[in-house]
Design a protein around this motif. Structure first.
Motif, mmCIF file in Angstrom:
data_model
loop_
_atom_site.group_PDB
_atom_site.id
_atom_site.type_symbol
_atom_site.label_atom_id
_atom_site.label_comp_id
_atom_site.label_asym_id
_atom_site.label_seq_id
_atom_site.Cartn_x
_atom_site.Cartn_y
_atom_site.Cartn_z
ATOM 1 N N THR A 71 34.182 65.728 49.614
ATOM 2 C CA THR A 71 34.507 65.390 51.003
ATOM 3 C C THR A 71 35.186 64.037 51.152
ATOM 4 O OG1 THR A 71 32.306 64.442 51.303
ATOM 5 C CG2 THR A 71 32.602 66.764 51.925
ATOM 6 N N GLU A 72 35.051 63.168 50.153
ATOM 7 C CA GLU A 72 35.620 61.824 50.297
ATOM 8 C C GLU A 72 35.950 61.234 48.933
ATOM 9 O OE1 GLU A 72 34.442 58.534 53.262
ATOM 10 O OE2 GLU A 72 33.250 58.114 51.466
ATOM 11 N N SER A 73 36.971 60.404 48.930
ATOM 12 C CA SER A 73 37.317 59.604 47.761
ATOM 13 C C SER A 73 37.417 58.166 48.244
ATOM 14 C CB SER A 73 38.654 60.072 47.176
ATOM 15 O OG SER A 73 38.972 59.338 46.013
ATOM 16 N N HIS A 74 36.551 57.304 47.706
ATOM 17 C CA HIS A 74 36.522 55.901 48.125
ATOM 18 C C HIS A 74 37.091 55.032 47.012
ATOM 19 C CE1 HIS A 74 35.346 52.238 50.095
ATOM 20 N NE2 HIS A 74 34.719 51.858 48.999
ATOM 21 N N LEU A 75 38.111 54.271 47.347
ATOM 22 C CA LEU A 75 38.785 53.398 46.388
ATOM 23 C C LEU A 75 38.404 51.947 46.638
ATOM 24 C CD1 LEU A 75 42.239 55.070 46.917
ATOM 25 C CD2 LEU A 75 40.917 55.198 44.785
ATOM 26 N N GLU A 76 38.082 51.236 45.564
ATOM 27 C CA GLU A 76 37.847 49.796 45.620
ATOM 28 C C GLU A 76 38.837 49.151 44.657
ATOM 29 O OE1 GLU A 76 33.719 48.514 45.128
ATOM 30 O OE2 GLU A 76 33.162 50.614 45.444
ATOM 31 N N ILE A 77 39.727 48.341 45.207
ATOM 32 C CA ILE A 77 40.746 47.691 44.386
ATOM 33 C C ILE A 77 40.536 46.187 44.445
ATOM 34 C CG2 ILE A 77 43.213 47.318 44.005
ATOM 35 C CD1 ILE A 77 43.728 49.923 45.580
ATOM 36 N N HIS A 78 40.477 45.578 43.265
ATOM 37 C CA HIS A 78 40.429 44.122 43.144
ATOM 38 C C HIS A 78 41.578 43.746 42.213
ATOM 39 C CE1 HIS A 78 36.505 44.210 45.026
ATOM 40 N NE2 HIS A 78 36.177 45.176 44.182
ATOM 41 N N ALA A 79 42.397 42.826 42.652
ATOM 42 C CA ALA A 79 43.562 42.468 41.845
ATOM 43 C C ALA A 79 43.819 40.975 41.887
ATOM 44 C CB ALA A 79 44.794 43.226 42.346
ATOM 45 N N HIS A 80 44.479 40.507 40.837
ATOM 46 C CA HIS A 80 44.969 39.126 40.809
ATOM 47 C C HIS A 80 46.481 39.216 40.827
ATOM 48 C CE1 HIS A 80 46.089 35.234 38.947
ATOM 49 N NE2 HIS A 80 45.225 34.838 39.867
ATOM 50 N N VAL A 81 47.064 38.722 41.916
ATOM 51 C CA VAL A 81 48.511 38.784 42.095
ATOM 52 C C VAL A 81 48.982 37.386 42.492
ATOM 53 C CG1 VAL A 81 50.434 39.963 43.228
ATOM 54 C CG2 VAL A 81 48.251 41.168 42.923
ATOM 55 N N PRO A 82 49.520 36.616 41.552
ATOM 56 C CA PRO A 82 49.951 35.249 41.859
ATOM 57 C C PRO A 82 50.947 35.191 43.017
ATOM 58 C CG PRO A 82 49.975 35.617 39.488
ATOM 59 C CD PRO A 82 49.731 36.954 40.145
ATOM 60 N N GLY A 83 50.699 34.271 43.932
ATOM 61 C CA GLY A 83 51.608 34.026 45.047
ATOM 62 C C GLY A 83 51.497 34.982 46.213
ATOM 63 N N MET A 84 50.583 35.909 46.169
ATOM 64 C CA MET A 84 50.465 36.906 47.240
ATOM 65 C C MET A 84 49.316 36.553 48.168
ATOM 66 S SD MET A 84 50.230 41.042 46.976
ATOM 67 C CE MET A 84 51.868 41.483 47.528
#
Length: 117
Positions: A71-84
């Motif tokens: 019934t659901e797909s839960h996404l957790e995104i953690h990122a390191h993006v310089p300058g953003m």
């Protein structure tokens, strides 16, 4: 169960690995892995198109199954993006969530938490 690339070679795939504590994988785990990988790849592309190069993208996906239906797909995104900044990152993550091929294939509620490290 095996696949063409050999990444899955004679892996156990059974009722016990799905709903109990058996060893092996199951459909929900494979869908979650595919979704996390696809969103990560799409986010890398979206960030590049916006002029940013991520140092790291870490995506976790949890699928919910109720009464025999995902019934659901839960996404957790953690990122390191310089300058953003956080607002631009959230915009890019949302685009990746909507546009990755796996998201487009799933007929479920897809939720997202995205943050910069």
């Amino acid at each position: 169960m095996s696949n063409q690339s050999g990444v899955l070679k004679h892996q156990q795939y059974s009722w016990h690995s799905r709903f109990e504590e058996g060893i092996g994988t199951n459909p929900e785990e494979l869908i979650a892995a595919a979704h996390a990988g696809c969103v990560s790849m799409k986010l890398s592309f979206v960030l590049g198109a916006a002029g940013f190069t991520p140092d790291n993208i870490d995506t976790k996906c949890t699928v919910t199954i109720e009464n025999g239906t995902i019934t659901e797909s839960h996404l957790e995104i953690h990122a390191h993006v310089p300058g953003m900044d956080a607002a631009k990152f959230a915009e890019c993550a949302e685009e990746a969530k909507k546009e990755c091929p796996v998201s487009k294939a799933l007929n479920v509620n897809i939720t997202l938490e995205a943050s910069l490290k």
